[in-house]
Design an enzyme around this catalytic site. Sequence first.
Site, mmCIF file in Angstrom:
data_model
loop_
_atom_site.group_PDB
_atom_site.id
_atom_site.type_symbol
_atom_site.label_atom_id
_atom_site.label_comp_id
_atom_site.label_asym_id
_atom_site.label_seq_id
_atom_site.Cartn_x
_atom_site.Cartn_y
_atom_site.Cartn_z
ATOM 1 N N SER A 126 1.105 -0.403 -0.169
ATOM 2 C CA SER A 126 -0.150 0.080 -0.044
ATOM 3 C C SER A 126 0.484 1.172 -0.223
ATOM 4 O O SER A 126 2.044 0.632 0.481
ATOM 5 C CB SER A 126 -0.920 -0.005 1.191
ATOM 6 O OG SER A 126 -0.156 0.867 1.962
ATOM 7 N N ASP A 127 0.367 2.123 -0.552
ATOM 8 C CA ASP A 127 0.971 3.760 -0.408
ATOM 9 C C ASP A 127 0.951 4.264 1.472
ATOM 10 O O ASP A 127 -0.257 3.414 1.772
ATOM 11 C CB ASP A 127 0.169 5.029 -1.149
ATOM 12 C CG ASP A 127 1.366 6.071 -0.823
ATOM 13 O OD1 ASP A 127 1.474 5.404 -0.090
ATOM 14 O OD2 ASP A 127 1.196 6.961 -2.403
ATOM 15 N N CYS A 128 1.353 4.964 1.738
ATOM 16 C CA CYS A 128 1.829 4.678 3.528
ATOM 17 C C CYS A 128 0.326 6.001 4.080
ATOM 18 O O CYS A 128 0.232 7.136 3.250
ATOM 19 C CB CYS A 128 2.850 5.503 3.594
ATOM 20 S SG CYS A 128 4.598 5.175 3.265
ATOM 21 N N ALA A 130 -2.608 3.865 3.802
ATOM 22 C CA ALA A 130 -3.650 4.054 2.418
ATOM 23 C C ALA A 130 -4.673 2.566 2.795
ATOM 24 O O ALA A 130 -5.890 2.649 2.716
ATOM 25 C CB ALA A 130 -3.308 3.193 1.227
#
Length: 575
Positions: A126-128, A130
Site C-alpha cells: 500500500s501507499d503509506c 492507504a
Amino acid sequence: MYHGLLLLLFIILDPYLNSQYAIQFVTGAQGDSKYLKVVTTCKHFAGYDLEDYVDGETRHSFNAKITPQDFEETYYPAFKACVEEANVASIMCSYNEVNGVPSCADGQINNKLARDTWGFDGFIASDCGAIDDIQNKHHYTNNTDDTVAAALKGGCDLNCGSYYQSHAQSAFLNGTITIGEINLALTRLFTARMKLGMFDPPELQPYNAISPDVVNSLEHQALALNAARESIVLLQNNNDVLPLNFEKHSTIAVVGPHAMATDVMQGNYNGVAPYLISPVEGFENLGIDSVLTASGCDVNCEVTDGFQDAFDIAVKADAVIAVLGLDQSHESEGHDREDLFLPNLQDKFVQDLKNTLKAAGTNAPLIVVVMSGSSVDLTVTKKHADAILWAGYPGQSGGQAIAEIIYGKVNPSGRLPVTFYPGSYIDLVAFRHMSMREYPGRTYKFYNDTPDFSFGDGLSYTTFYLEWSKPVNMSGVRSVSYPTVVYNVTVTNTGKMPGAISVLAYISYNNSGAPKKKLFGFEKVFLNPLQSVSVTFPADSKAFSTVDKSGKRSVNPGDYHVTIGDQLIHKISLI
C-alpha cells in the site's frame, strides 16, 4: 520489507512511451541475475490523478471514475508492461478509489487483472497510510477487522504504516481473515526477500559486490550530465538565434528566479547531490568572458521590486538568458497546481524584459529557459522570446547542460514528454474527470485545439532527412488478421553540426472515437554531418488496434496512416 525498494513514478503522458520507460527502468534496476539487485515498485495502481485539489478534495478520498475504454487504452498499459515485459517484483496500490472501490481493497484490479490476467507474481504494497484511508477517508468499511480483511483479500500484502500491525491479529482472532490469507501474503513477501538473496550466503549474491564507491563515481557523474544534455528540449529558435557565439556574445545577462537554481533542479524524491551546478555557474565554467546576474524576482514573483536590477544588466549584455519556471512549492507530492500559468508576474517579467531591450535599441536576443516538471502556458513567452528551452528539472549538472546547449557545445535533442496547453485549458477540463475524450480532450491523442507546444516537439541545430530504406507497398492492403508491416527508414544528417534525433512513429485511424494519432515506436540516433543510418519500426496488430467503449481491443478494417518523423507518410488499408 522495503529493503532495496526503488520507487517508480510515471511522468510521461503517452501510454506507449510510459510502457517503454517502465520496462527499461525496471529491468535495469532489478538486474539480470537469478537474484534481484533491488525490488522495484510500479506505482500508483491505479487511476492516481489527484493530490490535494483547491476545494479540499484529496488523494485520500478521491474516487477516480474511469471507463473500461480509458483503462485499457491509457491507464493500464504501463502497469501491464511492468508485469508482462519487465517482471516487476512489486506494485503499489494507490490512495484513491477506482469506480467506488479503494485501490488497496480492489481485488478486481489487484488479483483478477494484475495477478490472474497479467501473471504478476510479486507482492503488492500500500501507499503509506492507504489502508487506514479505506475506513476513515473512503468509509468503505466500518471497523478495523473489516478493513484489514478488505485490504488483504483485495490483494494488498504489505501495509506501509502500522494498520496491519495494529489490527491484523484482532481480524484473525475474530475470523474475518484466515491463516491461509495471511500465509499467502507472507509467501509473496518472503519470496521477494529470497530473490534478493537475503537468506543465502552473501558471496552468492553478485550484487553484494557493488560497493558504495559507485555512488558519485565519475561514470555516474558523466551519466547525470549526459541525461541532462539529452533531455533538454529546444522549443523555439526564431531566426536560428541559437546557438550563441562565444565571440559575438561574450557578455551575457543571466536573469530570472532560477538563474542561480540549485536544489530546485533535483525535483523531489531526490538523494543528496554531490554538487549542484546552477545556470550561472554553468556559463561561468564554460568560459564566457562576463556573466552578469540578477534574479528580478523569486519563483513566486509577486512583486516587481527587483525587476529593474535585472533590466539594468540586460541592456549591457550581448545576450540575455531568463531562467524561469516552477518549483516544489508549486508541484510536488500532496500538492496540485491550480492553473497552468507561470507563477504570478513571471510572464510580466519576460514581457517587460523584452520591451526594455527594444527600448534600449539593443540587438541582444532573449533566450528563455523554463524549469518545470509539468505543462506550463508559454503563450506570452512565445511572443517575446527569441528562443525557448524546456529543461524540466535537469539534476546536479543542469546548469552545465543548459550553458553547453545555448552555446552549441551540445546540440539539443530532447522531445517534450507532455503537451503544453494554453492557460484557458484548465477552465474547459473538469479536474476530477478522468475521461481522455471529454472535450477538449486530454493529451496529444485527443486534444482538439492548438497547444502551445505538443508532445514530441523538439528542435535541433542541424537538419535531418528521412527516406524509405526499402520500398514500401504503397497500395498497403493487408488483412486485419495479420496487419504487421515493418517500416525501414534511412535517417541522414543533412546539416553542418553533429546531432541526435528521436524519430517518432505514429499511427492514425480515421474512425469516430479513435485517437487522432498514437505513438507506436521511436528510435534516437546520433549522426555526424552527412552520416546516415537505417532504423526499423515494426507496426504490429497492437499498433493498429483500437479500444472500444467496453474496453475490448481489436484491429478493425479501414484506412490507417503511418507517419514516421514529420516527413514520411504511408497509407494502409485493412480488410
